[in-house]
Motif scaffolding. Sequence first.
Motif, PDB file in Angstrom:
ATOM      1  N   HIS A 223      37.441 -14.640  18.499  1.00 41.09           N
ATOM      2  CA  HIS A 223      36.635 -15.181  19.616  1.00 41.09           C
ATOM      3  C   HIS A 223      36.551 -16.707  19.712  1.00 41.09           C
ATOM      4  O   HIS A 223      36.413 -17.251  18.576  1.00 41.09           O
ATOM      5  CB  HIS A 223      35.309 -14.453  19.726  1.00 41.09           C
ATOM      6  N   LYS A 224      36.685 -17.309  20.714  1.00 42.64           N
ATOM      7  CA  LYS A 224      36.274 -18.825  20.826  1.00 42.64           C
ATOM      8  C   LYS A 224      34.990 -19.031  21.299  1.00 42.64           C
ATOM      9  O   LYS A 224      34.452 -20.069  21.287  1.00 42.64           O
ATOM     10  CB  LYS A 224      37.339 -19.378  22.117  1.00 42.64           C
ATOM     11  N   VAL A 225      33.967 -18.043  21.707  1.00 42.49           N
ATOM     12  CA  VAL A 225      32.806 -18.088  21.959  1.00 42.49           C
ATOM     13  C   VAL A 225      32.123 -18.797  20.759  1.00 42.49           C
ATOM     14  O   VAL A 225      32.353 -18.729  19.659  1.00 42.49           O
ATOM     15  CB  VAL A 225      31.822 -17.032  22.462  1.00 42.49           C
ATOM     16  N   LYS A 226      30.796 -19.599  21.041  1.00 39.12           N
ATOM     17  CA  LYS A 226      29.922 -19.995  20.017  1.00 39.12           C
ATOM     18  C   LYS A 226      29.561 -18.792  18.982  1.00 39.12           C
ATOM     19  O   LYS A 226      29.031 -17.763  19.460  1.00 39.12           O
ATOM     20  CB  LYS A 226      28.727 -20.612  20.607  1.00 39.12           C
ATOM     21  N   LYS A 227      29.541 -19.102  17.703  1.00 41.80           N
ATOM     22  CA  LYS A 227      29.017 -18.227  16.861  1.00 41.80           C
ATOM     23  C   LYS A 227      28.008 -18.759  16.147  1.00 41.80           C
ATOM     24  O   LYS A 227      27.974 -19.948  15.664  1.00 41.80           O
ATOM     25  CB  LYS A 227      30.070 -17.704  15.862  1.00 41.80           C
ATOM     26  N   ILE A 228      27.124 -17.767  15.670  1.00 40.25           N
ATOM     27  CA  ILE A 228      25.963 -18.001  14.541  1.00 40.25           C
ATOM     28  C   ILE A 228      25.930 -17.104  13.735  1.00 40.25           C
ATOM     29  O   ILE A 228      25.750 -15.885  13.888  1.00 40.25           O
ATOM     30  CB  ILE A 228      24.687 -18.529  15.310  1.00 40.25           C
ATOM     31  N   ALA A 229      26.147 -17.293  12.593  1.00 39.55           N
ATOM     32  CA  ALA A 229      26.165 -16.259  11.410  1.00 39.55           C
ATOM     33  C   ALA A 229      24.979 -16.598  10.310  1.00 39.55           C
ATOM     34  O   ALA A 229      24.746 -17.612  10.052  1.00 39.55           O
ATOM     35  CB  ALA A 229      27.273 -16.157  10.658  1.00 39.55           C
ATOM     36  N   ASP A 230      24.203 -15.367  10.225  1.00 33.66           N
ATOM     37  CA  ASP A 230      23.389 -15.513   9.144  1.00 33.66           C
ATOM     38  C   ASP A 230      23.930 -15.990   7.937  1.00 33.66           C
ATOM     39  O   ASP A 230      24.834 -15.616   7.394  1.00 33.66           O
ATOM     40  CB  ASP A 230      22.602 -14.138   8.758  1.00 33.66           C
ATOM     41  N   ILE A 231      23.016 -16.849   6.869  1.00 35.03           N
ATOM     42  CA  ILE A 231      23.509 -17.594   5.871  1.00 35.03           C
ATOM     43  C   ILE A 231      23.852 -16.412   4.682  1.00 35.03           C
ATOM     44  O   ILE A 231      24.565 -16.715   3.702  1.00 35.03           O
ATOM     45  CB  ILE A 231      22.629 -18.560   5.050  1.00 35.03           C
TER      46      ILE A 231
ATOM     47  N   THR B 134      37.599  -3.820  11.585  1.00 40.05           N
ATOM     48  CA  THR B 134      38.682  -4.483  10.747  1.00 40.05           C
ATOM     49  C   THR B 134      37.926  -4.568   9.220  1.00 40.05           C
ATOM     50  O   THR B 134      36.940  -5.155   9.129  1.00 40.05           O
ATOM     51  CB  THR B 134      38.832  -5.781  11.203  1.00 40.05           C
ATOM     52  N   LYS B 135      38.665  -4.274   8.225  1.00 42.39           N
ATOM     53  CA  LYS B 135      38.241  -4.464   6.884  1.00 42.39           C
ATOM     54  C   LYS B 135      38.818  -5.942   6.311  1.00 42.39           C
ATOM     55  O   LYS B 135      39.880  -6.315   6.747  1.00 42.39           O
ATOM     56  CB  LYS B 135      39.002  -3.240   5.864  1.00 42.39           C
ATOM     57  N   GLY B 136      37.974  -6.196   5.184  1.00 46.39           N
ATOM     58  CA  GLY B 136      38.602  -7.395   4.563  1.00 46.39           C
ATOM     59  C   GLY B 136      38.304  -8.728   5.180  1.00 46.39           C
ATOM     60  O   GLY B 136      39.161  -9.716   4.748  1.00 46.39           O
ATOM     61  N   ILE B 137      37.419  -8.795   6.102  1.00 46.41           N
ATOM     62  CA  ILE B 137      37.035 -10.075   6.580  1.00 46.41           C
ATOM     63  C   ILE B 137      36.201 -10.880   5.923  1.00 46.41           C
ATOM     64  O   ILE B 137      35.058 -10.767   5.176  1.00 46.41           O
ATOM     65  CB  ILE B 137      36.297  -9.707   7.957  1.00 46.41           C
ATOM     66  N   ARG B 138      36.687 -12.195   5.714  1.00 45.31           N
ATOM     67  CA  ARG B 138      35.942 -13.035   4.848  1.00 45.31           C
ATOM     68  C   ARG B 138      35.484 -14.297   5.747  1.00 45.31           C
ATOM     69  O   ARG B 138      36.163 -15.264   6.412  1.00 45.31           O
ATOM     70  CB  ARG B 138      36.858 -13.791   3.712  1.00 45.31           C
ATOM     71  N   PRO B 139      34.166 -14.333   5.951  1.00 44.67           N
ATOM     72  CA  PRO B 139      33.660 -15.388   6.694  1.00 44.67           C
ATOM     73  C   PRO B 139      33.782 -16.642   6.482  1.00 44.67           C
ATOM     74  O   PRO B 139      33.961 -16.957   5.373  1.00 44.67           O
ATOM     75  CB  PRO B 139      32.058 -14.925   6.764  1.00 44.67           C
ATOM     76  N   GLY B 140      34.106 -17.506   7.336  1.00 46.51           N
ATOM     77  CA  GLY B 140      34.556 -18.849   7.044  1.00 46.51           C
ATOM     78  C   GLY B 140      35.778 -19.118   7.106  1.00 46.51           C
ATOM     79  O   GLY B 140      36.303 -20.077   7.103  1.00 46.51           O
ATOM     80  N   MET B 141      36.544 -18.040   6.607  1.00 46.09           N
ATOM     81  CA  MET B 141      38.157 -18.185   6.304  1.00 46.09           C
ATOM     82  C   MET B 141      38.813 -17.338   7.666  1.00 46.09           C
ATOM     83  O   MET B 141      39.900 -17.955   8.108  1.00 46.09           O
ATOM     84  CB  MET B 141      38.562 -17.448   4.901  1.00 46.09           C
ATOM     85  N   ASP B 142      38.512 -16.291   7.828  1.00 43.09           N
ATOM     86  CA  ASP B 142      38.930 -15.581   8.795  1.00 43.09           C
ATOM     87  C   ASP B 142      38.327 -15.679  10.223  1.00 43.09           C
ATOM     88  O   ASP B 142      39.000 -15.504  11.206  1.00 43.09           O
ATOM     89  CB  ASP B 142      38.899 -14.073   8.806  1.00 43.09           C
ATOM     90  N   PHE B 143      37.218 -16.441  10.010  1.00 44.06           N
ATOM     91  CA  PHE B 143      36.663 -17.022  11.549  1.00 44.06           C
ATOM     92  C   PHE B 143      35.755 -18.124  11.082  1.00 44.06           C
ATOM     93  O   PHE B 143      35.371 -18.432  10.312  1.00 44.06           O
ATOM     94  CB  PHE B 143      36.031 -15.974  12.260  1.00 44.06           C
ATOM     95  N   ASP B 144      35.812 -18.990  12.159  1.00 47.55           N
ATOM     96  CA  ASP B 144      34.722 -20.225  11.917  1.00 47.55           C
ATOM     97  C   ASP B 144      33.379 -19.909  12.749  1.00 47.55           C
ATOM     98  O   ASP B 144      33.284 -19.288  13.519  1.00 47.55           O
ATOM     99  CB  ASP B 144      35.307 -21.332  12.605  1.00 47.55           C
TER     100      ASP B 144
END
Length: 569
Positions: free
Chosen positions: A335-343, A361-371
């Motif tokens: 997704h291109k929308v603004k994202k905020i993830a908890d630390i 989806t399995k195996g998602i690595r935050p910061g690598m698979d999405f910004d």
Amino acid sequence: MKYTNLFIPTLREAPSDVTAVCQLLMLRAGYVRQLATGLYIYLPLGWRVLNNINRILKEEMDGIGAQEFSMPILHPAEIWSQTGRWQSIGEEMFRLKDRYGRDMCLGMTHEEIITWLASKELKSYKELPQIWYQIQTKLRDEARPRGGVLRTREFIMKDSYSFDADEKGLEHNYKIHSESYHRIFKRCGLTFYEVESDPGMMGGSTAHEFMAPTPAGEDEIVICGKCGYTANVEIAESIAVPNADTLQGQIEDVETPNKRTVAEVSGFLKTKSSFFIKSILLIAKSEPVLVLIRGDHEIHEKKLTKLLGEFRHASKDEVLNILKVETGFIGPVGHKVKKIADISLRSGTYISGANKSGYHTKGIRPGMDFDTEWADIRMAKADDTCVKCGSVLRSEKVIEIGNIFKLGTKYSVPLNATFLDSNGQENPIIMGSYGIGPARIAAAAIEQSNDKDGIIWPKNIAPFDIQILPLNMVDARTVELSNALYDTIKGSINSLLKRPFEVLLDDRDIRPGVKFKDADLIGIPLQVIMGEKNLKNDEIEIKVRRTSETRKISIDRASEEIIAIYNEI
RNA sequence: CGGGGCGUAGCGCAGCUUGGUAGCGCGCACGGUUCGGGACCGUGAAGUCGGAGGUUCAAAUCCUCUCGCCCCGACCA
């Protein structure tokens, strides 16, 4: 006082709709009655307790040099307009018009009014500092009153306000209020915490709440047993316990038919909820924001509000329009929308929605698979790690019994409350605001101190000190001796409270069992039981309400013994 | 404001599905027996069945609207 002259309508059966223990006992023991949602009548016993609490409040306020005022509860709208709260506060404010059509409101609090007065009267640094207080009724049209007297639409509050020439003065007044609050709650017999809190709509920079732990509490705090860090979960900082292990495997989609919530998918895939990312679409101002949080965590809306300003949850249609996926299958990837993830999501591998119906989806690595942007947007909870010392936090349900706020110039600037300093310069007065709810003290005391038979009052706030139970009112000797003892004790000084003893004589001609039951329900600290059999041996029985411990004493020195036992307990 | 529940004697409740004389326990009043942990027997008073409208020969019961109270959530100086 004699029981037959007091209105104490005890109930054998509990009203059906009570939820809190304090509410049940106040009703059953004849302390209060409900008039309407969030409106309570205080009966004689209840009013005596409140007055005892208020007396402690006055003594401690006077002790820090505060002066008692009484301000109206009916306010002109104009003053509330000047601070903007006429506009910013919504339905919680009771509003009305007078006969000329002028807008008026019922006071929710008195910052505006006291600052208006200060603006008229305080002109020079030589008149500062001041502490002004009152014990006055407040009215708030609460969205949902609950828990008996815990949250009502009309309630009494001790509110004090400090006026200083500088921050240093405010710091001092804040500190002495905090100290006096500790003394007040201690004298009222409460277990309590002082915790960091969110200043909320009061504005200002620093705020603390005084919280009494009880199961009926509406708020939750986290406590560090090691370093003493305590904070309302609304603002608490903490570190989430990381997952002990990591999910293995490359990124891939798995079929999850009709499984939408974390609980459902977690059960279906037999994977712990902490390996999931919850993806929630919010609409902030104009922009949609995808908020990401670990599956076993909750978003903290107040923390988010600080980042985003006002926001709301997206509707199902908005989710479909903006993300092109139905709710339940939203994920962060692509997704291109603004994202905020908890630390807490910074490390690890996770499962989240696949952005197509029926798949995750399995195996998602935050910061690598999405910004994403990172922030602390998570509600603190028990077992988190303390940010100050690394120890484990625990949590407790609490009710707020008092609070202190550094207001600064939030009210003095709009209401033009200024003074001239020693250089002839005009400055806004620096203010603080400090509240205590006496009814909540009473409720918390009951919550923290009761047993299956009824209330067990702390001595300082009990409606009476000692209750005498002459068991047989047709026996002349019992009546004579109980009246004599009543007069003697009543004429003695309660050295703890520095006033004569308050004694309740149960002179009703009823069966002993009823007297015992009522006495335990009402909860006066010490009971003096005068039964015919013991009197034949010139003895009477003393019962300590808290421990149920009983003791026989000789009638000769009864009043001295009773007072001695009272002082011990 | 969203979701749910409940309004029948002072309190706690039954009756409502399937319409037909409004009940029970506690409390209250009176009489009697009792008298150290909410006694017992007898007699009695007390109810606009939350309110309004409708259906019906007939409504506590069915329908519509409305008011109140409670719970969960939102909200909460």
